[in-house]
Design a protein around this motif. Structure first.
Motif, PDB file in Angstrom:
ATOM      1  N   THR A   7       0.824  -1.208   0.000  1.00 49.01           N
ATOM      2  CA  THR A   7       0.000   0.000   0.000  1.00 49.01           C
ATOM      3  C   THR A   7       0.859   1.258   0.000  1.00 49.01           C
ATOM      4  OG1 THR A   7      -1.784  -1.146   1.166  1.00 49.01           O
ATOM      5  CG2 THR A   7      -1.753   1.251   1.282  1.00 49.01           C
ATOM      6  N   THR A 490      -8.777   5.728   2.347  1.00 46.92           N
ATOM      7  CA  THR A 490      -7.930   4.715   2.983  1.00 46.92           C
ATOM      8  C   THR A 490      -7.807   3.483   2.088  1.00 46.92           C
ATOM      9  OG1 THR A 490      -8.674   5.486   5.146  1.00 46.92           O
ATOM     10  CG2 THR A 490      -7.672   3.320   5.062  1.00 46.92           C
ATOM     11  N   HIS A 492      -4.886   4.818   0.848  1.00 47.45           N
ATOM     12  CA  HIS A 492      -4.070   5.774   0.092  1.00 47.45           C
ATOM     13  C   HIS A 492      -3.930   7.073   0.882  1.00 47.45           C
ATOM     14  CE1 HIS A 492      -2.528   8.301  -3.066  1.00 47.45           C
ATOM     15  NE2 HIS A 492      -3.641   9.016  -3.126  1.00 47.45           N
ATOM     16  N   PRO A 628      -6.643   5.074  -5.003  1.00 46.70           N
ATOM     17  CA  PRO A 628      -7.388   4.098  -4.190  1.00 46.70           C
ATOM     18  C   PRO A 628      -7.868   2.898  -4.997  1.00 46.70           C
ATOM     19  CG  PRO A 628      -8.088   6.335  -3.662  1.00 46.70           C
ATOM     20  CD  PRO A 628      -7.225   6.419  -4.887  1.00 46.70           C
ATOM     21  N   THR A 629      -8.297   3.135  -6.247  1.00 43.91           N
ATOM     22  CA  THR A 629      -8.739   2.030  -7.098  1.00 43.91           C
ATOM     23  C   THR A 629      -7.592   1.075  -7.388  1.00 43.91           C
ATOM     24  OG1 THR A 629     -10.390   3.475  -8.129  1.00 43.91           O
ATOM     25  CG2 THR A 629      -9.799   1.449  -9.311  1.00 43.91           C
ATOM     26  N   TRP A 632      -6.685  -0.900  -4.014  1.00 45.88           N
ATOM     27  CA  TRP A 632      -7.669  -1.907  -3.629  1.00 45.88           C
ATOM     28  C   TRP A 632      -7.765  -3.027  -4.659  1.00 45.88           C
ATOM     29  CZ3 TRP A 632      -9.138  -2.879   0.944  1.00 45.88           C
ATOM     30  CH2 TRP A 632      -9.254  -1.864   1.899  1.00 45.88           C
ATOM     31  N   THR A 633      -7.483  -2.733  -5.919  1.00 47.80           N
ATOM     32  CA  THR A 633      -7.456  -3.799  -6.929  1.00 47.80           C
ATOM     33  C   THR A 633      -6.339  -4.785  -6.633  1.00 47.80           C
ATOM     34  OG1 THR A 633      -8.368  -2.308  -8.607  1.00 47.80           O
ATOM     35  CG2 THR A 633      -7.229  -4.280  -9.380  1.00 47.80           C
ATOM     36  N   ILE A 635      -4.901  -5.311  -3.702  1.00 49.94           N
ATOM     37  CA  ILE A 635      -5.211  -6.025  -2.463  1.00 49.94           C
ATOM     38  C   ILE A 635      -6.268  -7.097  -2.709  1.00 49.94           C
ATOM     39  CG2 ILE A 635      -6.197  -5.765  -0.154  1.00 49.94           C
ATOM     40  CD1 ILE A 635      -4.890  -3.051   0.045  1.00 49.94           C
ATOM     41  N   ALA A 636      -7.299  -6.749  -3.484  1.00 51.37           N
ATOM     42  CA  ALA A 636      -8.361  -7.721  -3.755  1.00 51.37           C
ATOM     43  C   ALA A 636      -7.828  -8.914  -4.551  1.00 51.37           C
ATOM     44  CB  ALA A 636      -9.503  -7.041  -4.517  1.00 51.37           C
ATOM     45  N   THR A 639      -5.801 -11.070  -2.264  1.00 54.80           N
ATOM     46  CA  THR A 639      -6.665 -11.825  -1.357  1.00 54.80           C
ATOM     47  C   THR A 639      -7.286 -13.030  -2.053  1.00 54.80           C
ATOM     48  OG1 THR A 639      -7.166  -9.774  -0.161  1.00 54.80           O
ATOM     49  CG2 THR A 639      -8.645 -11.653   0.185  1.00 54.80           C
TER      50      THR A 639
END
Length: 709
Positions: A7, A490, A492, A628-629, A632-633, A635-636, A639
């Motif tokens: 991040t 968040t 970012h 942020p996009t 989170w992309t 991280i997703a 995961t």
């Protein structure tokens, strides 16, 4: 930690051109003056890998992007591959982020950047040496190094609570800080608007709870009772989750939650007698904290008035109104609490600090000594001379490193109390001065003073092509448009938006970078514009740079609850923040020369090496994607991949287990001549759970034919 590093690197990477590029706000090349000294001397004076840029044929801007990409790729690999969660990998991640920090200037001087560097260095001691030793087994000294994580968490939380009172801020002492905090923090979330609408008595109770969680509860981190540590863990998690819901603080709260994991362990209480004793002691501790809260904040329940009152005479009333809500046909109680001040003075709290700071250090000494001694005894029980010898060497090295880190950390920890700081051994302070350049230990203290008591100050930049009609330049994240809801950013961190918040607290002369921002916007530099709007088409002057710019300061407040809910903010004009300027303006030129923002040194020619071209290609692929996009992309996707890996491993485990269940009991003696793989009763069920059984089973199936012979 791998996810947090991912991040941090990605968030910083997308902002490098606008912040540190050759045409950015504060070009990083200004921080690296090549004087012809040997590389070793340059690394000692300023430990950053960017000194290697010229050797690779890269300018400073391209080298920064390369280091960020390497850090992001390495942290992503560590997230996906367990073998890469290694001490060597975490050393590389720490060195890469430290390299960025050293040239980051004001945009990287945040407490969470210091906390990431300190935690990242501790990860070097905690993480296993898989790449060298080839084993991820539990080491006997793990608890010694892992103790440093708990000590860091204690320093962070305890100092954050103490500075709120030592600052003498009237809002913290008057328990009214949270009545301003939600609307005056840097980048609030939509839930902050709702939290701001809570009654004053609830906000004051929340401040009291903050004091308890940040000052009293951290003392339980070193409790020998497991349940007290677990209780402190859940209270810390509660505080961090509430902060995440109401404020955008990038990866800081996620990092704090990671530190809280040091309060957990796998031990369980087996003795019923000991369990009951633990329950009684824990109940007494929590009751003592509740009693202390009542005494310190002078709360009393008056049964005659059905109210909580104060002995100080400035009384606290509770009005209980039973109202009938006709729509749902039920009654509810509406309580109004009016608290006054804390029942202790600044001098009393300062005396408390003088009394408790040194004992806190001794608590840390005793706790660390216990971990070191117990680890030493575990080594003594290891069978085999060679294993015992190697383990002893490891224990000696890691115990010495842990003791050294603890000793050096006493310098920033005692900043909270002057007398205790002066009592430290001079050698400890000299050691801290030597290691300070590497950000190994740092001082902390969050929300020292509450700003925006008279309204949230906010700088609004306006542009014009004719000097008559003006258009406001709206940022993506910070408040500006009255009808725009607070964003969710968040994890970012938009670093320009954060610095705009700090700039609004003073004058433009206290933020020299603001003059550079005005200058770059007048020039129409796209890299800087993308810090304001990732989608450049949303920038009002994307077709032609403005001829004139100016800045005004406003006071912002959250709106009151309304039926239409058309607006989130209201504002009033305060004063001029930056005068009207244009390119060639005498005032602007004077400011640029005064702050050294017009570098006359020639910019290095853009490199065309393969590495430089690859870095520019990656930049072209992510340009225009909101940070942020992008975060989170990643991280997703990580995961999902980790979940798929877990499901695959689980299915393999089930397959092996089902195959072992079909083995006849009589075959167990043939497969297991070693009695260590059997239970005390001789049953095969427990033997099937032994790894040696599965290995022998596979071997037998390879050697035997289909008919079992």
């Amino acid at each position: 930690m791998a996810v947090i590093y991912l991040t941090a690197f990605v968030s910083l990477y997308v902002q490098i051109p606008g912040l540190y590029g050759n045409e950015g706000l504060l070009p990083a090349r200004w921080q690296l003056r090549y004087s012809g000294k040997p590389l070793g001397e340059q690394l000692l004076s300023s430990p950053t890998l960017l000194w290697l840029g010229p050797r690779l044929g890269l300018d400073t801007h391209t080298a920064m992007e390369l280091l960020c990409l390497v850090g992001a790729a390495l942290s992503l690999a560590a997230t996906l591959v367990e073998a890469l969660r290694d001490s060597v990998v975490f050393f590389c991640l720490w060195a890469l982020y430290l390299s960025m920090y050293k040239v980051g200037q004001v945009f990287l001087y945040f407490q969470w950047d210091n906390l990431l560097l300190e935690t990242g260095f501790l990860c070097i001691l905690v993480a296993p040496l898989t790449l060298i030793r080839g084993s991820r087994g539990v080491r006997e000294h793990d608890r010694v190094t892992f103790w440093l994580i708990r000590w860091l968490l204690f320093r962070l939380m305890f100092a954050s609570g103490v500075v709120k009172l030592t600052s003498r801020c009237p809002t913290w002492w008057g328990l009214t800080a949270l009545t301003y905090h939600y609307e005056t923090q840097c980048i609030p979330t939509p839930l902050a608007w709702f939290a701001h609408q809570f009654p004053v008595w609830w906000q004051k109770l929340s401040v009291m709870g903050t004091y308890i969680i940040e000052i009293a509860v951290p003392l339980l981190f070193f409790s020998p009772l497991r349940r007290l540590r677990l209780g402190s863990f859940y209270l810390q998690v509660l505080l961090q989750v509430l902060i995440i819901l109401t404020g955008n603080y990038n990866f800081f709260n996620l990092l704090t939650l990671t530190l809280c994991l040091s309060l957990l362990d796998d031990q369980h209480v087996h003795s019923k007698l000991w369990s009951w004793l633990c329950y009684l002691v824990e109940l007494a501790v929590w009751a003592l904290m509740i009693f202390g809260t009542i005494v310190l904040f002078d709360l009393q329940l008056d049964p005659k008035k059905n109210a909580i009152s104060s002995r100080t005479g400035a009384c606290v009333c509770v009005c209980v109104n039973v109202c009938e809500y006709r729509q749902f046909n039920f009654a509810f109680f509406r309580l109004h609490f009016f608290f006054v001040l804390a029942a202790f003075t600044y001098h009393q709290f300062n005396q408390f600090l003088k009394t408790v700071t040194i004992p806190c250090i001794w608590i840390g000494v005793l706790s660390l000594t216990w971990e070191i001694v117990t680890s030493m005894f575990r080594f003594a029980c290891v069978s085999g001379f060679l294993r015992r010898f190697c383990g002893t060497v490891q224990w000696t090295l890691f115990a010495a490193a842990t003791a050294a880190m603890f000793t050096v950390s006493l310098v920033p920890f005692t900043y909270i109390e002057f007398d205790s700081h002066g009592r430290l051994w001079p050698g400890v302070r000299r050691a801290y001065e030597v290691t300070d350049r590497f950000q190994l230990v740092n001082s902390y203290g969050l929300f020292r003073r509450m700003t925006g008591v008279g309204g949230r100050p906010e700088v609004v930049i306006e542009g014009s092509n004719d000097g008559v009609s003006w258009t406001e330049i709206e940022f993506m994240y910070k408040p500006g448009n009255l009808s725009a809801p607070p964003p969710l950013v968040t994890p970012h961190q938009p670093r320009l938006d954060w610095q705009m918040w700090f700039a609004a607290l003073g004058t433009h002369t206290q933020a020299p970078w603001f003059t550079s921002l005005i200058y770059r916007l007048l020039q129409g530099k796209r890299d800087v514009i993308e810090l304001i709007q990732t989608d450049v088409s949303q920038y009002p002057f994307h077709q032609q740079p403005p001829a004139f710019l100016r800045a005004h300061r406003y006071r912002y407040w959250f709106t009151e609850p309304k039926a239409d809910g058309s607006r989130w903010w209201r504002r009033v004009y305060d004063e001029e923040f930056y005068p009207t300027v244009h390119l060639g303006n005498a005032f602007l030129e004077n400011m640029l020369n005064q702050y050294g923002l017009k570098d006359k040194s020639p910019v290095r020619r853009m490199s065309n090496t393969t590495v430089a071209q690859a870095v520019r290609w990656v930049r072209s692929q992510v340009r225009g994607v909101p940070a942020p996009t992008l975060i989170w992309t990643l991280i997703a996707c990580s995961t999902i991949i980790c979940l798929l890996q877990g499901l695959q491993n689980r299915s393999r485990h089930k397959t092996v287990s089902s195959q072992s269940d079909h083995v006849p009991d009589g075959a167990s003696d043939l497969l297991f001549p070693d009695s260590t793989c059997r239970s005390e009763t001789g049953s095969t069920a427990s033997a099937r759970r032994c790894p040696a059984f599965r290995l022998s089973l596979c071997t037998s199936r390879i050697c035997c034919g289909e008919d079992g012979r």
